[in-house]
Design a protein around this motif. Structure first.
Motif, PDB file in Angstrom:
ATOM      1  N   LEU A  17     -76.597  -0.055 -37.447  1.00  0.00           N
ATOM      2  CA  LEU A  17     -76.021   0.961 -38.320  1.00  0.00           C
ATOM      3  C   LEU A  17     -77.102   1.662 -39.143  1.00  0.00           C
ATOM      4  O   LEU A  17     -77.078   2.879 -39.315  1.00  0.00           O
ATOM      5  CB  LEU A  17     -74.971   0.336 -39.240  1.00  0.00           C
ATOM      6  N   GLU A  18     -78.079   0.900 -39.625  1.00  0.00           N
ATOM      7  CA  GLU A  18     -79.182   1.497 -40.391  1.00  0.00           C
ATOM      8  C   GLU A  18     -79.964   2.485 -39.524  1.00  0.00           C
ATOM      9  O   GLU A  18     -80.267   3.601 -39.965  1.00  0.00           O
ATOM     10  CB  GLU A  18     -80.111   0.397 -40.897  1.00  0.00           C
ATOM     11  N   CYS A  19     -80.278   2.087 -38.291  1.00  0.00           N
ATOM     12  CA  CYS A  19     -80.981   2.986 -37.368  1.00  0.00           C
ATOM     13  C   CYS A  19     -80.137   4.220 -37.073  1.00  0.00           C
ATOM     14  O   CYS A  19     -80.648   5.334 -37.026  1.00  0.00           O
ATOM     15  CB  CYS A  19     -81.297   2.275 -36.059  1.00  0.00           C
ATOM     16  N   TRP A  20     -78.842   3.999 -36.862  1.00  0.00           N
ATOM     17  CA  TRP A  20     -77.901   5.083 -36.553  1.00  0.00           C
ATOM     18  C   TRP A  20     -77.911   6.126 -37.659  1.00  0.00           C
ATOM     19  O   TRP A  20     -77.949   7.326 -37.414  1.00  0.00           O
ATOM     20  CB  TRP A  20     -76.511   4.485 -36.394  1.00  0.00           C
ATOM     21  N   ASN A  21     -77.874   5.657 -38.905  1.00  0.00           N
ATOM     22  CA  ASN A  21     -77.816   6.571 -40.051  1.00  0.00           C
ATOM     23  C   ASN A  21     -79.159   7.207 -40.372  1.00  0.00           C
ATOM     24  O   ASN A  21     -79.207   8.319 -40.884  1.00  0.00           O
ATOM     25  CB  ASN A  21     -77.280   5.834 -41.278  1.00  0.00           C
TER      26      ASN A  21
END
Length: 66
Positions: free
Chosen positions: A20-24
């Motif tokens: 999720l961190e990478c996605w955002n």
């Protein structure tokens, strides 16, 4: 990015919070994450949800599946 490469080669789940961190943080990594989730369905962790907030403008996020 290195953690995503390791996940792609080993099949080891890097964890939803990391994905999720990478996605955002980096829209380019969304393609990588989509491919990883498709390659390793046993992770059972994510799907993409896109909502159009205005004509021509949408928000996209990663959702944890249980």
């Amino acid at each position: 990015m290195q953690k995503l490469k390791v996940a792609a080669n080993s099949g080891q789940n890097p964890g939803f919070d990391f994905l999720l961190e990478c996605w955002n943080d980096d829209p380019a990594l969304r393609i990588v994450i989509k491919k990883l989730v498709a390659k390793f369905p046993q992770w059972e962790i994510a799907c993409e949800v896109t909502v159009e907030v205005q004509p021509g403008r949408s928000l996209s996020t990663l959702v944890r599946l249980k």
